[in-house]
Design an enzyme around this catalytic site. Structure first.
Site, PDB file in Angstrom:
ATOM      1  N   ASP A  53     -11.297  10.660  -5.382  1.00  0.00           N
ATOM      2  CA  ASP A  53     -12.481  11.493  -5.650  1.00  0.00           C
ATOM      3  C   ASP A  53     -12.117  12.631  -6.599  1.00  0.00           C
ATOM      4  O   ASP A  53     -13.000  13.346  -7.064  1.00  0.00           O
ATOM      5  CB  ASP A  53     -13.064  12.041  -4.343  1.00  0.00           C
ATOM      6  CG  ASP A  53     -12.057  12.874  -3.591  1.00  0.00           C
ATOM      7  OD1 ASP A  53     -10.938  12.371  -3.347  1.00  0.00           O
ATOM      8  OD2 ASP A  53     -12.363  14.030  -3.244  1.00  0.00           O
ATOM      9  N   GLU A  89       0.852  -1.199   0.000  1.00  0.00           N
ATOM     10  CA  GLU A  89       0.000   0.000   0.000  1.00  0.00           C
ATOM     11  C   GLU A  89       0.882   1.242   0.000  1.00  0.00           C
ATOM     12  O   GLU A  89       1.778   1.388   0.833  1.00  0.00           O
ATOM     13  CB  GLU A  89      -0.970   0.056   1.190  1.00  0.00           C
ATOM     14  CG  GLU A  89      -1.881   1.285   1.007  1.00  0.00           C
ATOM     15  CD  GLU A  89      -2.974   1.481   2.048  1.00  0.00           C
ATOM     16  OE1 GLU A  89      -3.002   0.747   3.052  1.00  0.00           O
ATOM     17  OE2 GLU A  89      -3.779   2.412   1.841  1.00  0.00           O
ATOM     18  N   ASP A 112      -2.520  12.086  -2.592  1.00  0.00           N
ATOM     19  CA  ASP A 112      -2.701  13.541  -2.487  1.00  0.00           C
ATOM     20  C   ASP A 112      -2.953  14.123  -3.884  1.00  0.00           C
ATOM     21  O   ASP A 112      -2.117  13.963  -4.777  1.00  0.00           O
ATOM     22  CB  ASP A 112      -1.461  14.183  -1.863  1.00  0.00           C
ATOM     23  CG  ASP A 112      -1.380  13.890  -0.370  1.00  0.00           C
ATOM     24  OD1 ASP A 112      -2.400  13.504   0.226  1.00  0.00           O
ATOM     25  OD2 ASP A 112      -0.271  14.037   0.189  1.00  0.00           O
ATOM     26  N   LYS A 122      -4.363  22.420  -6.998  1.00  0.00           N
ATOM     27  CA  LYS A 122      -3.993  23.694  -7.634  1.00  0.00           C
ATOM     28  C   LYS A 122      -3.057  23.427  -8.804  1.00  0.00           C
ATOM     29  O   LYS A 122      -2.115  22.622  -8.667  1.00  0.00           O
ATOM     30  CB  LYS A 122      -3.277  24.594  -6.616  1.00  0.00           C
ATOM     31  CG  LYS A 122      -4.202  25.139  -5.545  1.00  0.00           C
ATOM     32  CD  LYS A 122      -3.454  26.105  -4.641  1.00  0.00           C
ATOM     33  CE  LYS A 122      -4.277  26.399  -3.408  1.00  0.00           C
ATOM     34  NZ  LYS A 122      -3.481  26.864  -2.278  1.00  0.00           N
TER      35      LYS A 122
HETATM   36  C1  LIG Z   1      -4.959  11.807   1.107  1.00  0.00           C
HETATM   37  S1  LIG Z   1      -4.069  10.751   2.162  1.00  0.00           S
HETATM   38  C2  LIG Z   1      -4.869   9.159   1.930  1.00  0.00           C
HETATM   39  C3  LIG Z   1      -4.502   8.181   3.013  1.00  0.00           C
HETATM   40  C4  LIG Z   1      -5.110   6.774   2.859  1.00  0.00           C
HETATM   41  N1  LIG Z   1      -4.626   6.121   1.671  1.00  0.00           N
HETATM   42  C5  LIG Z   1      -6.613   6.828   2.844  1.00  0.00           C
HETATM   43  O1  LIG Z   1      -7.207   6.563   1.782  1.00  0.00           O
HETATM   44  O2  LIG Z   1      -7.203   7.111   3.916  1.00  0.00           O
HETATM   45  C6  LIG Z   1      -2.562  10.521   1.273  1.00  0.00           C
HETATM   46  C7  LIG Z   1      -1.457   9.904   2.100  1.00  0.00           C
HETATM   47  O3  LIG Z   1      -0.326   9.657   1.276  1.00  0.00           O
HETATM   48  C8  LIG Z   1       0.855  10.092   1.947  1.00  0.00           C
HETATM   49  N2  LIG Z   1       1.805  10.477   0.903  1.00  0.00           N
HETATM   50  C9  LIG Z   1       1.639  11.452  -0.003  1.00  0.00           C
HETATM   51  N3  LIG Z   1       2.695  11.522  -0.831  1.00  0.00           N
HETATM   52  C10 LIG Z   1       3.554  10.542  -0.439  1.00  0.00           C
HETATM   53  C11 LIG Z   1       4.821  10.123  -0.889  1.00  0.00           C
HETATM   54  N4  LIG Z   1       5.426  10.694  -1.933  1.00  0.00           N
HETATM   55  N5  LIG Z   1       5.420   9.104  -0.235  1.00  0.00           N
HETATM   56  C12 LIG Z   1       4.818   8.500   0.821  1.00  0.00           C
HETATM   57  N6  LIG Z   1       3.606   8.877   1.298  1.00  0.00           N
HETATM   58  C13 LIG Z   1       2.977   9.869   0.677  1.00  0.00           C
HETATM   59  C14 LIG Z   1       0.388  11.249   2.805  1.00  0.00           C
HETATM   60  O4  LIG Z   1       1.261  11.483   3.900  1.00  0.00           O
HETATM   61  C15 LIG Z   1      -0.996  10.799   3.243  1.00  0.00           C
HETATM   62  O5  LIG Z   1      -0.962  10.061   4.430  1.00  0.00           O
END
Ligand SMILES: C[S@@+](CC[C@H](N)C(=O)[O-])C[C@H]1O[C@@H](n2cnc3c(N)ncnc32)[C@H](O)[C@@H]1O
Length: 240
Positions: free
Chosen positions: A157, A46, A121, A125
């Site tokens: 989404d 994951e 993420d 923007k």
């Molecule tokens: C919007 S959250 C979604 C979390 C989870 N997958 C969920 O659906 O509840 C995105 C997660 O990805 C992590 N993340 C974003 N970019 C990342 C990267 N380059 N490497 C590792 N983690 C990353 C963020 O810290 C965050 O916890």
């Protein structure tokens, strides 16, 4: 901002640390990481597991499989280790790492059987979009790590991001077969283990796009050049 609830995860206990993999850039030794796992144990990955609802629930449901989670927010890594221990889950190894570097440097070729990228993420923007993770270069590195038959699930989404991911995967010639043909994606399907974001987005009434792709047996072409991002100026849990 670190919330009061998350502050307790600033200190990682020795027990929690048993589920956290070592930092570094060297390729993982999967046998050492999962001693005693059966020959046919699937390796599930994951990317960006956040608060760990999904990985802990799925690992609990598949105790004989091996789970690797990558998340660059260390508080979330510790929180997820806590959650796994509470649920009696021992078959996960969590890595506090930037996902692209981790996938490129540490995952052995053709080792991964399932990949989950849930609500990456979106960086909505325009000026921030270059920070998105699911570039062609990242997906090619992921294709090197994916075993033939590996399934990749992506959900967002931000529909336009899901379509961008689909387009990037489709541009990798012959490496991925779309399991949601002919449209290429599905909206709002029921899921057995919703992630935290998925639950929140559904409660807000958002429509969610899902991709399901399967790795073919075609060898992946040479990797694309990639510059390691400098994330030092960003709060680790910024979600764009
Ligand atoms: C919007 S959250 C979604 C979390 C989870 N997958 C969920 O659906 O509840 C995105 C997660 O990805 C992590 N993340 C974003 N970019 C990342 C990267 N380059 N490497 C590792 N983690 C990353 C963020 O810290 C965050 O916890």
């Amino acid at each position: 901002m670190v919330t009061a609830g998350m502050r307790r995860y600033r200190v990682r206990t020795d027990l929690q640390a048993t589920l956290v993999g070592p930092r570094g850039r060297e390729p993982l030794n999967l046998n050492a990481l999962f001693p005693g796992a059966g020959q046919d144990a699937l390796l599930r990955l994951e990317v960006g597991f956040g608060h760990g609802e999904f990985i802990s629930a799925l690992a609990h449901a598949h105790p004989h499989d091996r789970f690797i989670g990558i998340e660059h927010d260390d508080l979330r890594v510790t929180k997820t280790a806590h959650k796994c221990l509470k649920d009696g889950v021992a078959n996960v190894r969590l890595f506090g790492a930037e996902a692209h570097g981790f996938v490129r440097d540490r995952l052995p070729p053709a080792s991964v059987d399932r990949i989950y990228i849930l609500f990456p993420d979106p960086w909505p923007k325009l000026g921030h979009r270059r920070r998105r993770l699911l570039t062609r270069s990242f997906l090619l590195d992921l294709s090197h790590a994916a075993a033939p038959g590996c399934r990749l699930v992506m959900a967002s989404d931000t529909h336009e991001y899901a379509f961008q991911c689909l387009s990037n995967l489709s541009a990798l010639p012959g490496l991925w077969r779309n399991s949601y043909a002919p449209a290429g994606y599905r909206f709002d399907i029921p899921t057995r283990f919703p992630s935290l974001f998925e639950r929140h987005k559904k409660e807000e009434g958002c429509s969610i796009a899902y991709l399901l792709m399967e790795r073919t047996g075609s060898p992946a072409p040479e990797r694309l050049t990639w510059r390691r991002p400098d994330l030092s100026g960003l709060p680790p849990h910024t979600s764009g």
